[in-house]
Design a protein around this motif. Structure first.
Motif, PDB file in Angstrom:
ATOM      1  N   ARG A  45      12.331   1.184  -9.071  1.00 29.11           N
ATOM      2  CA  ARG A  45      13.493   0.494  -9.668  1.00 29.11           C
ATOM      3  C   ARG A  45      14.225  -0.361  -8.615  1.00 29.11           C
ATOM      4  NH1 ARG A  45      18.658   0.470 -10.514  1.00 29.11           N
ATOM      5  NH2 ARG A  45      19.122   2.161  -9.088  1.00 29.11           N
ATOM      6  N   LEU A  46      14.474   0.248  -7.449  1.00 26.13           N
ATOM      7  CA  LEU A  46      15.173  -0.490  -6.384  1.00 26.13           C
ATOM      8  C   LEU A  46      14.348  -1.689  -5.920  1.00 26.13           C
ATOM      9  CD1 LEU A  46      16.596   2.450  -4.218  1.00 26.13           C
ATOM     10  CD2 LEU A  46      17.897   0.832  -5.590  1.00 26.13           C
ATOM     11  N   THR A  47      13.027  -1.490  -5.855  1.00 23.91           N
ATOM     12  CA  THR A  47      12.140  -2.584  -5.454  1.00 23.91           C
ATOM     13  C   THR A  47      12.273  -3.751  -6.414  1.00 23.91           C
ATOM     14  OG1 THR A  47      10.557  -1.036  -4.497  1.00 23.91           O
ATOM     15  CG2 THR A  47       9.717  -3.213  -5.038  1.00 23.91           C
ATOM     16  N   MET A  48      12.272  -3.440  -7.713  1.00 25.14           N
ATOM     17  CA  MET A  48      12.361  -4.504  -8.723  1.00 25.14           C
ATOM     18  C   MET A  48      13.669  -5.285  -8.598  1.00 25.14           C
ATOM     19  SD  MET A  48       9.662  -4.861 -10.412  1.00 25.14           S
ATOM     20  CE  MET A  48       8.489  -4.288  -9.219  1.00 25.14           C
ATOM     21  N   GLU A  49      14.733  -4.581  -8.184  1.00 25.38           N
ATOM     22  CA  GLU A  49      16.017  -5.271  -8.009  1.00 25.38           C
ATOM     23  C   GLU A  49      15.963  -6.271  -6.857  1.00 25.38           C
ATOM     24  OE1 GLU A  49      19.050  -2.279  -7.763  1.00 25.38           O
ATOM     25  OE2 GLU A  49      19.169  -2.112  -9.952  1.00 25.38           O
ATOM     26  N   GLU A  50      15.039  -6.025  -5.923  1.00 25.22           N
ATOM     27  CA  GLU A  50      14.969  -6.875  -4.721  1.00 25.22           C
ATOM     28  C   GLU A  50      13.931  -7.992  -4.831  1.00 25.22           C
ATOM     29  OE1 GLU A  50      16.542  -6.201  -1.571  1.00 25.22           O
ATOM     30  OE2 GLU A  50      17.798  -4.673  -2.470  1.00 25.22           O
ATOM     31  N   VAL A  51      13.086  -7.943  -5.862  1.00 23.57           N
ATOM     32  CA  VAL A  51      12.004  -8.933  -5.955  1.00 23.57           C
ATOM     33  C   VAL A  51      12.561 -10.348  -6.107  1.00 23.57           C
ATOM     34  CG1 VAL A  51      10.137  -9.789  -7.467  1.00 23.57           C
ATOM     35  CG2 VAL A  51      10.195  -7.382  -6.811  1.00 23.57           C
ATOM     36  N   ASP A  52      12.047 -11.260  -5.267  1.00 23.64           N
ATOM     37  CA  ASP A  52      12.392 -12.680  -5.388  1.00 23.64           C
ATOM     38  C   ASP A  52      11.174 -13.501  -4.966  1.00 23.64           C
ATOM     39  OD1 ASP A  52      12.354 -12.589  -2.619  1.00 23.64           O
ATOM     40  OD2 ASP A  52      14.525 -12.460  -2.433  1.00 23.64           O
ATOM     41  N   ASP A  53      11.360 -14.783  -4.675  1.00 24.97           N
ATOM     42  CA  ASP A  53      10.218 -15.635  -4.326  1.00 24.97           C
ATOM     43  C   ASP A  53       9.509 -15.164  -3.061  1.00 24.97           C
ATOM     44  OD1 ASP A  53      10.941 -17.058  -6.472  1.00 24.97           O
ATOM     45  OD2 ASP A  53      11.533 -18.885  -5.419  1.00 24.97           O
ATOM     46  N   ASN A  54      10.254 -14.538  -2.155  1.00 22.50           N
ATOM     47  CA  ASN A  54       9.646 -14.103  -0.891  1.00 22.50           C
ATOM     48  C   ASN A  54       9.173 -12.663  -0.917  1.00 22.50           C
ATOM     49  OD1 ASN A  54      10.240 -16.603   0.372  1.00 22.50           O
ATOM     50  ND2 ASN A  54      12.381 -15.934   0.501  1.00 22.50           N
ATOM     51  N   PHE A  55       9.937 -11.796  -1.533  1.00 24.15           N
ATOM     52  CA  PHE A  55       9.562 -10.378  -1.591  1.00 24.15           C
ATOM     53  C   PHE A  55       8.972 -10.095  -2.973  1.00 24.15           C
ATOM     54  CE2 PHE A  55      10.868  -5.862  -2.414  1.00 24.15           C
ATOM     55  CZ  PHE A  55      10.001  -5.287  -1.512  1.00 24.15           C
ATOM     56  N   ARG A  56       7.680  -9.766  -3.005  1.00 19.53           N
ATOM     57  CA  ARG A  56       6.982  -9.654  -4.300  1.00 19.53           C
ATOM     58  C   ARG A  56       6.809  -8.215  -4.763  1.00 19.53           C
ATOM     59  NH1 ARG A  56       4.132 -14.864  -3.876  1.00 19.53           N
ATOM     60  NH2 ARG A  56       5.684 -16.070  -2.753  1.00 19.53           N
ATOM     61  N   GLY A  57       7.411  -7.279  -4.026  1.00 21.10           N
ATOM     62  CA  GLY A  57       7.292  -5.880  -4.426  1.00 21.10           C
ATOM     63  C   GLY A  57       6.541  -5.063  -3.393  1.00 21.10           C
ATOM     64  N   ILE A  58       6.066  -3.897  -3.817  1.00 25.25           N
ATOM     65  CA  ILE A  58       5.428  -2.981  -2.866  1.00 25.25           C
ATOM     66  C   ILE A  58       4.086  -2.499  -3.402  1.00 25.25           C
ATOM     67  CG2 ILE A  58       7.591  -2.130  -1.860  1.00 25.25           C
ATOM     68  CD1 ILE A  58       7.279   0.383  -3.687  1.00 25.25           C
ATOM     69  N   GLU A  59       3.296  -1.973  -2.491  1.00 25.22           N
ATOM     70  CA  GLU A  59       2.138  -1.154  -2.875  1.00 25.22           C
ATOM     71  C   GLU A  59       2.446   0.244  -2.366  1.00 25.22           C
ATOM     72  OE1 GLU A  59      -0.905  -1.335  -4.536  1.00 25.22           O
ATOM     73  OE2 GLU A  59       0.049  -3.118  -5.360  1.00 25.22           O
ATOM     74  N   LEU A  60       2.138   1.225  -3.183  1.00 28.79           N
ATOM     75  CA  LEU A  60       2.538   2.599  -2.872  1.00 28.79           C
ATOM     76  C   LEU A  60       1.361   3.531  -3.146  1.00 28.79           C
ATOM     77  CD1 LEU A  60       4.955   4.843  -2.781  1.00 28.79           C
ATOM     78  CD2 LEU A  60       5.086   4.450  -5.228  1.00 28.79           C
ATOM     79  N   GLN A  61       1.141   4.469  -2.264  1.00 32.70           N
ATOM     80  CA  GLN A  61       0.119   5.474  -2.533  1.00 32.70           C
ATOM     81  C   GLN A  61       0.533   6.795  -1.874  1.00 32.70           C
ATOM     82  OE1 GLN A  61      -2.303   6.698  -4.651  1.00 32.70           O
ATOM     83  NE2 GLN A  61      -3.217   4.659  -4.500  1.00 32.70           N
ATOM     84  N   VAL A  62       0.404   7.860  -2.633  1.00 34.70           N
ATOM     85  CA  VAL A  62       0.785   9.177  -2.128  1.00 34.70           C
ATOM     86  C   VAL A  62      -0.478  10.001  -1.939  1.00 34.70           C
ATOM     87  CG1 VAL A  62       2.122  11.277  -2.613  1.00 34.70           C
ATOM     88  CG2 VAL A  62       2.939   9.063  -3.454  1.00 34.70           C
ATOM     89  N   TRP A  63      -0.588  10.589  -0.753  1.00 35.68           N
ATOM     90  CA  TRP A  63      -1.699  11.509  -0.498  1.00 35.68           C
ATOM     91  C   TRP A  63      -1.135  12.922  -0.600  1.00 35.68           C
ATOM     92  CZ3 TRP A  63      -6.888  10.624   0.566  1.00 35.68           C
ATOM     93  CH2 TRP A  63      -7.621  11.770   0.869  1.00 35.68           C
ATOM     94  N   ASP A  64      -1.498  13.584  -1.679  1.00 32.57           N
ATOM     95  CA  ASP A  64      -0.927  14.904  -1.937  1.00 32.57           C
ATOM     96  C   ASP A  64      -1.925  15.983  -1.545  1.00 32.57           C
ATOM     97  OD1 ASP A  64       0.354  17.099  -2.841  1.00 32.57           O
ATOM     98  OD2 ASP A  64       0.599  16.426  -4.907  1.00 32.57           O
ATOM     99  N   SER A  65      -1.812  16.455  -0.313  1.00 28.02           N
ATOM    100  CA  SER A  65      -2.817  17.431   0.132  1.00 28.02           C
ATOM    101  C   SER A  65      -2.588  18.812  -0.468  1.00 28.02           C
ATOM    102  CB  SER A  65      -2.868  17.494   1.662  1.00 28.02           C
ATOM    103  OG  SER A  65      -1.575  17.609   2.170  1.00 28.02           O
ATOM    104  N   SER A  66      -1.443  19.010  -1.137  1.00 25.98           N
ATOM    105  CA  SER A  66      -1.213  20.325  -1.767  1.00 25.98           C
ATOM    106  C   SER A  66      -2.152  20.507  -2.961  1.00 25.98           C
ATOM    107  CB  SER A  66       0.238  20.451  -2.233  1.00 25.98           C
ATOM    108  OG  SER A  66       0.488  19.544  -3.286  1.00 25.98           O
ATOM    109  N   LYS A  67      -2.775  19.406  -3.424  1.00 34.27           N
ATOM    110  CA  LYS A  67      -3.659  19.516  -4.593  1.00 34.27           C
ATOM    111  C   LYS A  67      -5.112  19.767  -4.200  1.00 34.27           C
ATOM    112  CE  LYS A  67      -0.720  17.444  -7.919  1.00 34.27           C
ATOM    113  NZ  LYS A  67      -0.238  16.231  -8.503  1.00 34.27           N
ATOM    114  N   LYS A  68      -5.334  19.906  -2.867  1.00 33.35           N
ATOM    115  CA  LYS A  68      -6.688  20.206  -2.420  1.00 33.35           C
ATOM    116  C   LYS A  68      -7.052  21.629  -2.823  1.00 33.35           C
ATOM    117  CE  LYS A  68      -7.585  19.899   1.937  1.00 33.35           C
ATOM    118  NZ  LYS A  68      -7.525  19.641   3.381  1.00 33.35           N
ATOM    119  N   GLU A  69      -8.326  21.872  -3.040  1.00 34.53           N
ATOM    120  CA  GLU A  69      -8.744  23.248  -3.353  1.00 34.53           C
ATOM    121  C   GLU A  69      -8.715  24.064  -2.076  1.00 34.53           C
ATOM    122  OE1 GLU A  69     -12.228  23.967  -5.642  1.00 34.53           O
ATOM    123  OE2 GLU A  69     -11.654  22.434  -7.093  1.00 34.53           O
ATOM    124  N   ARG A  70      -8.033  25.227  -2.154  1.00 32.53           N
ATOM    125  CA  ARG A  70      -7.898  26.055  -0.960  1.00 32.53           C
ATOM    126  C   ARG A  70      -8.148  27.506  -1.312  1.00 32.53           C
ATOM    127  NH1 ARG A  70      -3.110  23.106   0.017  1.00 32.53           N
ATOM    128  NH2 ARG A  70      -3.406  21.631   1.697  1.00 32.53           N
TER     129      ARG A  70
END
Lengths: 210, 131
Positions: free
Chosen positions: B50-75
């Motif tokens: 949401r905050l990213t969208m508020e900042e988007v303009d001609d120069n800032f086009r948004g973000i790429e995001l990825q979460v590595w959740d190691s708690s979901k690994k089989e253990r």
């Protein structure tokens, strides 16, 4: 004492009926997954009118669109809800993508500006939903962070979720990949455009909202 | 030149959610890729969008995001127990990591079970971060 009890009972009845009448079913998902196509399918099937326009250019839906009091039937059962079609949620909006799709610079910039507002509105509306259908494009990678963020948020807010893997009519569609990605959720494959599996989808809606 | 900035749990632990997200967004808007120790809360992830969208303009086009959740690994049972204990003893213990990059630099962050691939806009070269 009798008056207090009567007032409590009236309020209870009012809250039950208000709840039943005002159930909000949201359609959420990334851009171009087919949310508005599905909204149109539901609305055409039960109200005989469309909700909004669809396009191959992403972010065609840039405002929240609501169809009130849709009643669907299955045998003797009836279900009434307000259908809320939301703009696609994205982490990036680049007006140059719209230029590549053939829009003029002015149109592209306008569309980008409206699309960012649409994402903000879609997020704000999350709290108003009683249940959500997450519409995913079954030809695309289901593990995108936007999908995981939307579904994770609905789970955190205890909002019931049904996942729809749309576009199963396309060759590149991979329903199993979507099913495997979200083993804890009910996933149903449909083609909103062609109406494939739509009756099964309505059955699942009854389970979701009952 | 590609700049990665590591942000530790320690740096963020006393900040409110809003301040935390603003800090991340400011780094990203400075054309740097944030490698965040741990994960954001689900509510914070959506708030970041949401905050990213508020900042988007001609120069800032948004973000790429990825979460590595190691708690979901089989253990194994004992590994899970050890991690549960760690999270009780150290509340800010937060498994996994998060990559957030500016959309004008990061084209895509792909994730599969064994690696994260960062695809950049200009060079389109892939940088693999194996875990």
């Amino acid at each position: 004492m009798a008056n207090i009890f009567k007032k409590w009972f009236d309020n209870l009845l009012k809250s039950i009926f208000k709840k039943k009448k005002d159930v909000k079913l949201g359609l959420y998902g990334p851009p171009n997954a087919g949310k508005t196509t599905l909204a149109n399918r539901i609305s055409l099937d039960w109200l005989g009118e469309e909700v909004g326009s669809v396009s191959n250019i992403a972010h065609e839906t840039r405002e929240i669109q609501i169809k009130e009091q849709i009643t669907i039937k299955s045998g003797r059962k009836e279900l009434t809800f307000n259908l809320v079609d939301t703009p696609g949620i994205a982490t990036r909006i680049d007006y140059e993508d719209f230029l590549k799709a053939g829009l003029s610079k002015k149109e592209a910039k306008k569309r980008a500006k409206e699309a960012t507002k649409g994402v903000i509105d879609a997020i704000k509306w999350l709290d108003n939903m009683d249940a959500v259908v997450v519409v995913l494009d079954s030809t695309k990678d289901p593990f995108s962070q936007v999908n995981l963020t939307i579904i994770g948020n609905l789970q955190a807010r205890n909002i019931p979720v049904l996942i729809v893997a749309n576009k199963i009519d396309l060759k590149k569609s991979n329903l199993k990949r979507v099913v495997d990605a979200f083993p804890q959720y009910n996933v149903i494959g449909i083609s909103a455009k062609d109406g494939v599996n739509i009756d099964k989808f309505y059955e699942e809606l009854f389970k979701l909202l009952d | 030149m590609l700049t990665l900035q590591f942000v530790s749990n320690e740096e963020l632990k006393n900040l409110s959610s809003y301040a935390k997200l603003q800090k991340i967004l400011n780094i990203v808007k400075d054309d740097k890729i944030v490698v965040l120790e741990g994960k954001l809360k689900k509510e914070e992830e959506v708030e970041l969008i949401r905050l990213t969208m508020e900042e988007v303009d001609d120069n800032f086009r948004g973000i790429e995001l990825q979460v590595w959740d190691s708690s979901k690994k089989e253990r194994s049972f004992f590994e899970n127990l050890r991690l549960k204990l760690a999270s009780i003893l150290v509340p800010e213990f937060n498994e996994g990591f998060t990559i957030i990059g500016p959309a004008n630099i990061v084209k895509e962050i792909k994730k599969d079970p064994s690696k994260i691939q960062l695809v950049t806009q200009n060079s389109k070269k892939k940088k693999n971060g194996r875990k």
